[in-house]
Enzyme design. Structure first.
Site, PDB file in Angstrom:
ATOM      1  N   ASN A  29       0.883  -1.176   0.000  1.00  0.00           N
ATOM      2  CA  ASN A  29       0.000   0.000   0.000  1.00  0.00           C
ATOM      3  C   ASN A  29       0.913   1.215   0.000  1.00  0.00           C
ATOM      4  O   ASN A  29       1.496   1.548   1.029  1.00  0.00           O
ATOM      5  CB  ASN A  29      -0.901  -0.018   1.243  1.00  0.00           C
ATOM      6  N   LYS A  63       0.172   4.271  -0.314  1.00  0.00           N
ATOM      7  CA  LYS A  63      -0.445   5.485   0.265  1.00  0.00           C
ATOM      8  C   LYS A  63      -0.217   6.670  -0.665  1.00  0.00           C
ATOM      9  O   LYS A  63      -0.261   6.509  -1.881  1.00  0.00           O
ATOM     10  CB  LYS A  63       0.107   5.729   1.680  1.00  0.00           C
ATOM     11  N   HIS A  78      -9.464   1.219   4.409  1.00  0.00           N
ATOM     12  CA  HIS A  78      -8.207   1.417   5.146  1.00  0.00           C
ATOM     13  C   HIS A  78      -8.457   2.361   6.323  1.00  0.00           C
ATOM     14  O   HIS A  78      -9.240   3.300   6.221  1.00  0.00           O
ATOM     15  CB  HIS A  78      -7.138   1.990   4.210  1.00  0.00           C
ATOM     16  N   GLU A 136      -6.830   4.727   7.458  1.00  0.00           N
ATOM     17  CA  GLU A 136      -6.579   6.159   7.185  1.00  0.00           C
ATOM     18  C   GLU A 136      -7.784   6.789   6.493  1.00  0.00           C
ATOM     19  O   GLU A 136      -8.062   7.974   6.687  1.00  0.00           O
ATOM     20  CB  GLU A 136      -5.291   6.313   6.362  1.00  0.00           C
ATOM     21  N   GLU A 180      -5.734  -5.064  10.238  1.00  0.00           N
ATOM     22  CA  GLU A 180      -4.737  -4.024  10.483  1.00  0.00           C
ATOM     23  C   GLU A 180      -5.069  -3.276  11.771  1.00  0.00           C
ATOM     24  O   GLU A 180      -5.889  -2.333  11.750  1.00  0.00           O
ATOM     25  CB  GLU A 180      -4.726  -3.030   9.318  1.00  0.00           C
ATOM     26  N   GLY A 231       2.058   2.205  10.612  1.00  0.00           N
ATOM     27  CA  GLY A 231       2.988   3.324  10.463  1.00  0.00           C
ATOM     28  C   GLY A 231       3.648   3.751  11.767  1.00  0.00           C
ATOM     29  O   GLY A 231       4.278   4.802  11.846  1.00  0.00           O
ATOM     30  N   SER A 234       3.054  -2.266  10.262  1.00  0.00           N
ATOM     31  CA  SER A 234       4.500  -2.282  10.499  1.00  0.00           C
ATOM     32  C   SER A 234       5.139  -3.641  10.227  1.00  0.00           C
ATOM     33  O   SER A 234       6.120  -4.003  10.873  1.00  0.00           O
ATOM     34  CB  SER A 234       4.825  -1.791  11.925  1.00  0.00           C
TER      35      SER A 234
HETATM   36  C1  PEP Z   1      -0.857   0.060   5.790  1.00  0.00           C
HETATM   37  O1  PEP Z   1      -0.880   1.224   5.464  1.00  0.00           O
HETATM   38  O2  PEP Z   1      -1.729  -0.702   5.391  1.00  0.00           O
HETATM   39  C2  PEP Z   1       0.247  -0.389   6.638  1.00  0.00           C
HETATM   40  C3  PEP Z   1       0.206  -1.601   7.124  1.00  0.00           C
HETATM   41  O3  PEP Z   1       1.258   0.491   6.872  1.00  0.00           O
HETATM   42  P1  PEP Z   1       2.664   0.187   7.617  1.00  0.00           P
HETATM   43  O4  PEP Z   1       3.167  -1.106   7.054  1.00  0.00           O
HETATM   44  O5  PEP Z   1       3.542   1.343   7.248  1.00  0.00           O
HETATM   45  O6  PEP Z   1       2.364   0.095   9.060  1.00  0.00           O
END
Ligand code: PEP
Length: 255
Positions: free
Chosen positions: A13, A15, A98, A100, A170, A176, A216
């Site tokens: 992803n 972003k 997501h 976000e 998630e 992040g 992460s």
């Molecule tokens: C995501 O945005 O779906 C995500 C898992 O981000 P990160 O791996 O940076 O935590």
């Protein structure tokens, strides 16, 4: 994971990162590193990067996804992109729900379901994101939260259409932040999501659903997370922007 029943998928992803020319360059870097992967490899990129991503991935084993889509096919929705537009371009996947989008853009379980419906109707495969906030984990209501998100998102989705749903668990506190769920936490919630899906569609259908972990995940922790029986791949943010890290996660999924 149970490889006999479902395929592992590693999806990046990106972003709001990478311009079109940077997209071509990064995919050209990733391509040779993942060429022999047996798991699914997907890159989900900003709308303006999709054309470059489709061109750069042509003839490779990397598939392309968008990061969202609107629930209408067309109309007076300035700034929005529909699932049929994505499909016509050759896009195969779309991330929906997501955290976000939920956190910053007013996405709700109901609009997530409307987008899921539109994406399925257009013939796309959905990467459906669910996950609890830190407060919700601390209150001990993680399972209730992800169960509600999953049930509403899948409302009106047939068993046949379920084959085009990937769920990404998630935990919002892990996205992040560098703070990853432990392998046990990830597996426990993924298994709980699978039992919610089993309640809706039966155990056999649920066993076929790819349920990723995201938050992460990186080249250092991927092995442990991906060795869990209910963790069928990953949705990768930060680490998907570095070719060597993304490729290392793909390799971990193949082990
Ligand atoms: C995501 O945005 O779906 C995500 C898992 O981000 P990160 O791996 O940076 O935590």
């Amino acid at each position: 994971m149970n490889r006999a029943l479902r395929k592992a998928v590693i999806a990046g992803n990106w972003k709001m990162n990478k311009t079109p020319s940077e997209t071509t360059a990064l995919i050209n870097e990733i391509k040779p590193l993942v060429a022999s992967a047996s798991c699914g490899v997907v890159v989900c990129v900003p709308y303006v990067d999709l054309q470059n991503a489709l061109e750069a991935t042509k003839g490779s084993n990397i598939e392309v996804g968008a990061e969202n889509c609107h629930w209408k096919e067309n109309g007076a929705y300035t700034g929005e992109i529909s699932a049929v537009m994505l499909k016509e371009m050759g896009v195969k996947y779309v991330i929906i729900g997501h955290s976000e989008r939920r956190q910053y853009f007013g996405e709700t379980d109901v609009t997530v379901n409307m987008r899921v419906r539109a994406a399925l109707d257009a013939g796309l495969t959905v990467i459906l994101c669910v996950g609890e906030l830190l407060e919700e984990r601390e209150q001990g209501i993680t399972f209730e939260v992800v169960s509600k998100q999953t049930k509403i998102a899948l409302s009106g989705v047939s068993e046949e259409e379920l084959k085009r749903i990937i769920v990404a668990y998630e935990p919002v506190w892990a996205i992040g932040t560098g703070r990853t769920a432990t392998a046990e936490q990830a597996n426990e919630v993924n298994a709980a999501i699978r039992s919610v899906i089993a309640g809706l569609y039966g155990a056999e259908a649920a066993d076929g659903v790819t349920i990723q972990y995201g938050g992460s995940m990186n080249d250092q922790n991927a092995d442990e997370l991906l060795s869990q029986p209910d963790v069928d791949g990953g949705l990768i943010g930060g680490a998907s922007l570095v070719a060597s890290k993304f490729a290392a996660i793909v390799k971990a999924a193949d082990r």
